[in-house]
Each structure stands twice: as structure tokens, then as C-alpha cells.
Design a protein around this motif. Structure first.
Motif, PDB file in Angstrom:
ATOM      1  N   ASP A 122       0.756  -1.672   0.053  1.00 21.53           N
ATOM      2  CA  ASP A 122       0.191   0.375   0.099  1.00 21.53           C
ATOM      3  C   ASP A 122       1.287   1.070  -0.250  1.00 21.53           C
ATOM      4  N   ILE A 123       0.799   1.990  -0.387  1.00 22.38           N
ATOM      5  CA  ILE A 123       1.550   3.099  -1.125  1.00 22.38           C
ATOM      6  C   ILE A 123       0.763   4.117  -1.010  1.00 22.38           C
ATOM      7  N   THR A 124      -0.287   4.335  -0.718  1.00 20.39           N
ATOM      8  CA  THR A 124      -1.514   5.575  -0.547  1.00 20.39           C
ATOM      9  C   THR A 124      -1.236   6.717   0.133  1.00 20.39           C
ATOM     10  N   VAL A 125      -0.146   7.109   1.034  1.00 24.92           N
ATOM     11  CA  VAL A 125       0.005   7.800   2.011  1.00 24.92           C
ATOM     12  C   VAL A 125       1.665   8.507   1.013  1.00 24.92           C
ATOM     13  N   THR A 126       2.147   7.662   0.585  1.00 26.80           N
ATOM     14  CA  THR A 126       3.282   8.053  -0.043  1.00 26.80           C
ATOM     15  C   THR A 126       2.768   9.238  -1.736  1.00 26.80           C
ATOM     16  N   TYR A 127       1.789   9.484  -2.063  1.00 26.26           N
ATOM     17  CA  TYR A 127       1.366   9.986  -3.189  1.00 26.26           C
ATOM     18  C   TYR A 127       0.488  10.394  -3.506  1.00 26.26           C
ATOM     19  N   PRO A 128      -0.082  11.463  -2.328  1.00 26.04           N
ATOM     20  CA  PRO A 128      -1.200  12.028  -1.852  1.00 26.04           C
ATOM     21  C   PRO A 128      -1.443  13.382  -3.044  1.00 26.04           C
ATOM     22  N   GLU A 129      -0.967  13.695  -3.444  1.00 23.30           N
ATOM     23  CA  GLU A 129      -1.732  14.284  -4.516  1.00 23.30           C
ATOM     24  C   GLU A 129      -2.496  13.364  -5.640  1.00 23.30           C
ATOM     25  N   LEU A 130      -2.595  12.201  -5.750  1.00 25.41           N
ATOM     26  CA  LEU A 130      -3.094  11.213  -6.927  1.00 25.41           C
ATOM     27  C   LEU A 130      -5.308  11.592  -6.541  1.00 25.41           C
ATOM     28  N   GLN A 131      -4.730  11.788  -4.693  1.00 22.69           N
ATOM     29  CA  GLN A 131      -6.268  11.137  -3.986  1.00 22.69           C
ATOM     30  C   GLN A 131      -7.406  12.359  -4.645  1.00 22.69           C
ATOM     31  N   ALA A 132      -6.707  13.183  -5.343  1.00 23.23           N
ATOM     32  CA  ALA A 132      -7.440  13.966  -5.553  1.00 23.23           C
ATOM     33  C   ALA A 132      -8.546  13.629  -7.093  1.00 23.23           C
ATOM     34  N   LEU A 133      -7.646  12.361  -8.014  1.00 21.42           N
ATOM     35  CA  LEU A 133      -9.130  11.546  -8.973  1.00 21.42           C
ATOM     36  C   LEU A 133      -9.651  10.949  -8.511  1.00 21.42           C
ATOM     37  N   GLY A 134     -10.117  10.163  -6.815  1.00 23.05           N
ATOM     38  CA  GLY A 134     -11.435  10.118  -6.065  1.00 23.05           C
ATOM     39  C   GLY A 134     -12.389  10.811  -6.776  1.00 23.05           C
ATOM     40  N   GLY A 135     -12.146  11.977  -6.678  1.00 21.33           N
ATOM     41  CA  GLY A 135     -12.914  13.270  -6.583  1.00 21.33           C
ATOM     42  C   GLY A 135     -13.668  12.778  -8.313  1.00 21.33           C
ATOM     43  N   GLU A 136     -12.690  12.823  -9.449  1.00 19.46           N
ATOM     44  CA  GLU A 136     -13.484  13.099 -10.506  1.00 19.46           C
ATOM     45  C   GLU A 136     -13.984  11.855 -10.649  1.00 19.46           C
ATOM     46  N   LEU A 137     -13.074  11.001  -9.997  1.00 25.82           N
ATOM     47  CA  LEU A 137     -14.743   9.558 -10.346  1.00 25.82           C
ATOM     48  C   LEU A 137     -15.183   8.956  -9.011  1.00 25.82           C
ATOM     49  N   ARG A 138     -15.855  10.184  -9.001  1.00 25.28           N
ATOM     50  CA  ARG A 138     -16.867   9.902  -7.252  1.00 25.28           C
ATOM     51  C   ARG A 138     -18.032   8.641  -7.485  1.00 25.28           C
ATOM     52  N   GLY A 139     -18.313   7.996  -7.487  1.00 25.90           N
ATOM     53  CA  GLY A 139     -19.668   7.131  -7.841  1.00 25.90           C
ATOM     54  C   GLY A 139     -18.973   5.945  -8.630  1.00 25.90           C
ATOM     55  N   SER A 168      -8.087  12.904 -16.655  1.00 25.28           N
ATOM     56  CA  SER A 168      -7.916  14.077 -17.164  1.00 25.28           C
ATOM     57  C   SER A 168      -7.139  15.220 -15.943  1.00 25.28           C
ATOM     58  N   GLY A 169      -6.142  15.300 -15.763  1.00 22.36           N
ATOM     59  CA  GLY A 169      -5.927  16.274 -14.666  1.00 22.36           C
ATOM     60  C   GLY A 169      -4.038  16.118 -14.415  1.00 22.36           C
ATOM     61  N   ALA A 170      -4.009  17.073 -14.098  1.00 23.43           N
ATOM     62  CA  ALA A 170      -2.572  18.377 -13.127  1.00 23.43           C
ATOM     63  C   ALA A 170      -1.953  16.834 -12.941  1.00 23.43           C
ATOM     64  N   HIS A 171      -2.445  15.606 -12.581  1.00 23.05           N
ATOM     65  CA  HIS A 171      -0.830  14.756 -11.815  1.00 23.05           C
ATOM     66  C   HIS A 171      -1.449  13.596 -12.747  1.00 23.05           C
ATOM     67  N   TRP A 172      -2.333  13.206 -13.526  1.00 25.77           N
ATOM     68  CA  TRP A 172      -2.107  12.151 -14.017  1.00 25.77           C
ATOM     69  C   TRP A 172      -3.304  12.124 -15.749  1.00 25.77           C
ATOM     70  N   SER A 173      -2.672  11.071 -16.289  1.00 26.60           N
ATOM     71  CA  SER A 173      -3.777  11.140 -17.626  1.00 26.60           C
ATOM     72  C   SER A 173      -3.175   9.794 -18.672  1.00 26.60           C
ATOM     73  N   ALA A 174      -4.124  10.038 -19.265  1.00 27.69           N
ATOM     74  CA  ALA A 174      -4.076   8.532 -19.957  1.00 27.69           C
ATOM     75  C   ALA A 174      -3.687   8.317 -21.659  1.00 27.69           C
ATOM     76  N   PRO A 175      -2.684   8.404 -21.524  1.00 27.90           N
ATOM     77  CA  PRO A 175      -1.509   8.254 -22.768  1.00 27.90           C
ATOM     78  C   PRO A 175      -2.642   7.642 -24.106  1.00 27.90           C
ATOM     79  N   SER A 176      -1.975   8.218 -25.526  1.00 23.97           N
ATOM     80  CA  SER A 176      -2.735   7.443 -26.067  1.00 23.97           C
ATOM     81  C   SER A 176      -1.958   6.013 -26.920  1.00 23.97           C
ATOM     82  N   TYR A 177      -2.939   4.614 -27.681  1.00 20.96           N
ATOM     83  CA  TYR A 177      -1.809   4.345 -27.779  1.00 20.96           C
ATOM     84  C   TYR A 177      -1.905   4.345 -29.302  1.00 20.96           C
ATOM     85  N   VAL A 178      -0.890   3.877 -30.277  1.00 15.59           N
ATOM     86  CA  VAL A 178      -0.754   4.072 -32.245  1.00 15.59           C
ATOM     87  C   VAL A 178      -0.386   2.656 -32.397  1.00 15.59           C
TER      88      VAL A 178
END
Length: 322
Positions: A62-79, A156-166
Motif C-alpha cells: 500500500d503506497i497511498t500515503v506516499t503520493y497524496p496528490e493522486l487523491q484528487a482523482l477519487g473526486g473525478e471518479l466519484r461514484g 485527465s488532470g494535473a497529476h494523471w492522464s491516459a496517453p493514447s496508443y498507436v
């Protein structure tokens, strides 16, 4: 996939990441997708729908506490209850991953310190797969369908993204990676399922390597071998002030080459280091800097060391033994 009713809470399963095997780019490439290989650490992210996020490492820690800036992704995916696969990186000003800076973030378990580091050296999660969405396991779905599902989630956010593939065009992808100085390419069969915790031939990683000539200035004893047999060589490159230490190279050395180097080192032994900078290596033995070797490495670190160096051969055409 339609969003679930408001207030739904999910219990996403624990899923170990699928891994790639090393190898050349596939030919033909028409059945393959190609992604950038990022130089970071693997991360599986899960949400339950209430805005919280859980992060686990490749080993299941569990590395949740190590990277707190990713917690905001939970808000984007709420529900939504999801399990996502990705790579944690720290990006430099050119958009390339900087593993040296990422190392300052790794292993931090103090929440206050992790919060300070998140401000000074933020990470970015490159999301490249989804294994579970709102109660539905996607492990048997082909890669192409999973990527469509990931795109629909739209992280998609300041600290996460889903880069496309080719799809296909492996040569063009490889050339772009070389021009950009990126770590390499990961090829994935469009039809591949997600196989948790396994290293699958359906995913193939091809790393960019740099070949260079280095000067041997020392060595360390091979564990379990007779005295004088090197297990690794200490190498450097010539700089304005002399021979600068570049790292220790042991991977790739054959027994024949170790025997050959043993004879050379006996003749070239000296009592002091030939490097201009300190070499913090226990049990180092020094030699006159006359032997030249060819090695490969993935990159130079910020401290001027070779990353993942591998021995290729001695260069007798460049070596000075007179």
C-alpha cells in the motif's frame, strides 16, 4: 458504460499488474498497439466510489500515503468503482520522465513529509489500462476494448492522464521515441486479455540503450570466486579535470572475460584511485586507467552515473597497455 446510480459503493478486487517480456519490436505489427515506455514505478489505483483512492505497488504494498496528490482523482471518479493500471513518473521540463527525482518520493510513509514532497516534486500517473469498472471484471476483454473503456472514463488532470496508443506503425513509433529521448516502447497485442501477476508474451517491452566507451579504473572482487577475480569493474569517462567516475558494471561479464581481466589487473594494479571524484564502493581495487570497454546503459542519472549499465566487450583497439 453508463455511470451507476448516485451513492453506489463498490468493493474493487485486488489485482496484481500484468508485466511485459523484453524483446524486439514485433514484425509484422498490424495486430499490435504501441505505447511509450515510461521510466517510473508501477502503480495500481482503485476507487470505491466515495471519492477515496487506494494505491498499491507492483509487489502489492500500500503506497497511498506516499503520493497524496493522486487523491484528487477519487473526486473525478466519484461514484465509480475502478481498478486502473499505470506508471508513476516525475516529468522534467521537456516532458521526459526523470527517475532520479522520482526516487526522492519513493518509500515515504510520513504523511506530512509526503505532502511537502508532493508540492516540490509532484508525480504524474500515466494510466494505460483498466481491469475493473463498476462491478464488472474486464480481465478477459481484449486490450483494444479495455482501452476504449479507459477512454470513456476520461481520466485527465494535473497529476494523471491516459496517453493514447498507436496501432501498428512500429518503426515510426520507435523513431519518435528515439528523437524524444524516451526510455522505450511497450507493444501490446490488441487481442490480449489482462493476465494479473504474470509476465506475458502478449506484452513486449523494447528499451532504448546508449552504447559508449568507458575507461576501467578499478574493480571489485567476485563473490565466491578466487582472490583477484573481478565481479564488477569501476568505470569512468574523461572530463575537463580528468577521469570522472561513471559507475560499476558487472552485468554481462562472462567467466572468460573475468579471467582475461584478472590477468590485466595484476599487471596494472595501483594503490590509489585514478578517478578525480570520490568512489564510494566497498572493497574497491584500483588499476591504471588504460583499459577501454564498451558498455550499454539506459541513460545517465542526474548524479552523472550510468543507469542499468551492461558490459559488452573489451576494446583492444582503444586499450593502451604500453
Amino acid at each position: 458504460m453508463a455511470p451507476p446510480p448516485p451513492g453506489t459503493l463498490w468493493s474493487p478486487p485486488s489485482i496484481a499488474p500484468m508485466m511485459a517480456v523484453p524483446g524486439p519490436l514485433p514484425v509484422p505489427d498490424s495486430d499490435w498497439a504501441f505505447e511509450t515506455k515510461w521510466d517510473g514505478v508501477r502503480c495500481v489505483l482503485s476507487t470505491t466510489g466515495d471519492g477515496s483512492v487506494r494505491l498499491t505497488s507492483r509487489n502489492g504494498n500500500d503506497i497511498t500515503v506516499t503520493y497524496p496528490e493522486l487523491q484528487a482523482l477519487g473526486g473525478e471518479l466519484r461514484g465509480r468503482g475502478v481498478v486502473l493500471d499505470g506508471e508513476l513518473v516525475v516529468l522534467d521540463a521537456s516532458g521526459r520522465s526523470d527517475f532520479g527525482r522520482l526516487q526522492s518520493r519513493m518509500g515515504v510513509v510520513n504523511a506530512r513529509r509526503a505532502g511537502r514532497l508532493a508540492l516540490d516534486c509532484p508525480v504524474h500517473l500515466m494510466i494505460f489500462d483498466v481491469m475493473y469498472v463498476d462491478g464488472l471484471l474486464l480481465l478477459d476483454a481484449p486490450y483494444g476494448e479495455r482501452r476504449e473503456t479507459l477512454s470513456a472514463l476520461g481520466p485527465s488532470g494535473a497529476h494523471w492522464s491516459a496517453p493514447s496508443y498507436v496501432h501498428g506503425r512500429s518503426t515510426q513509433v520507435w523513431e519518435a521515441v528515439m528523437r524524444g529521448g524516451l526510455e522505450g516502447v511497450v507493444a501490446k497485442r490488441l487481442s490480449s486479455p489482462y493476465a494479473p501477476g504474470t509476465r506475458s508474451a502478449h506484452w513486449r517491452k523494447t528499451k532504448r540503450v546508449e552504447t559508449l566507451d568507458v575507461i576501467i579504473g578499478g574493480w571489485t572482487q567476485r563473490r565466491g570466486a578466487a582472490a583477484g577475480v573481478p565481479g564488477a569493474v569501476l568505470v569512468g569517462v574523461t572530463g575537463p579535470s580528468g577521469l570522472r567516475y561513471a559507475g560499476s558494471v558487472g552485468s554481462g561479464l562472462s567467466e572468460r572475460e573475468q579471467s582475461e581481466l584478472t590477468a590485466y589487473f595484476t599487471v596494472l594494479a595501483r594503490s590509489t584511485s585514478p578517478f578525480t571524484d570520490p568512489v564510494d564502493v566497498a572493497g574497491a581495487h584500483w588499476v591504471e586507467p588504460r583499459l577501454v570497454a564498451e558498455v550499454t546503459a539506459s541513460e545517465w542519472t542526474r548524479t552523472g552515473r550510468l543507469r542499468h549499465p551492461v558490459w559488452q566487450r573489451l576494446r583492444p583497439d582503444l586499450t593502451r597497455l604500453d
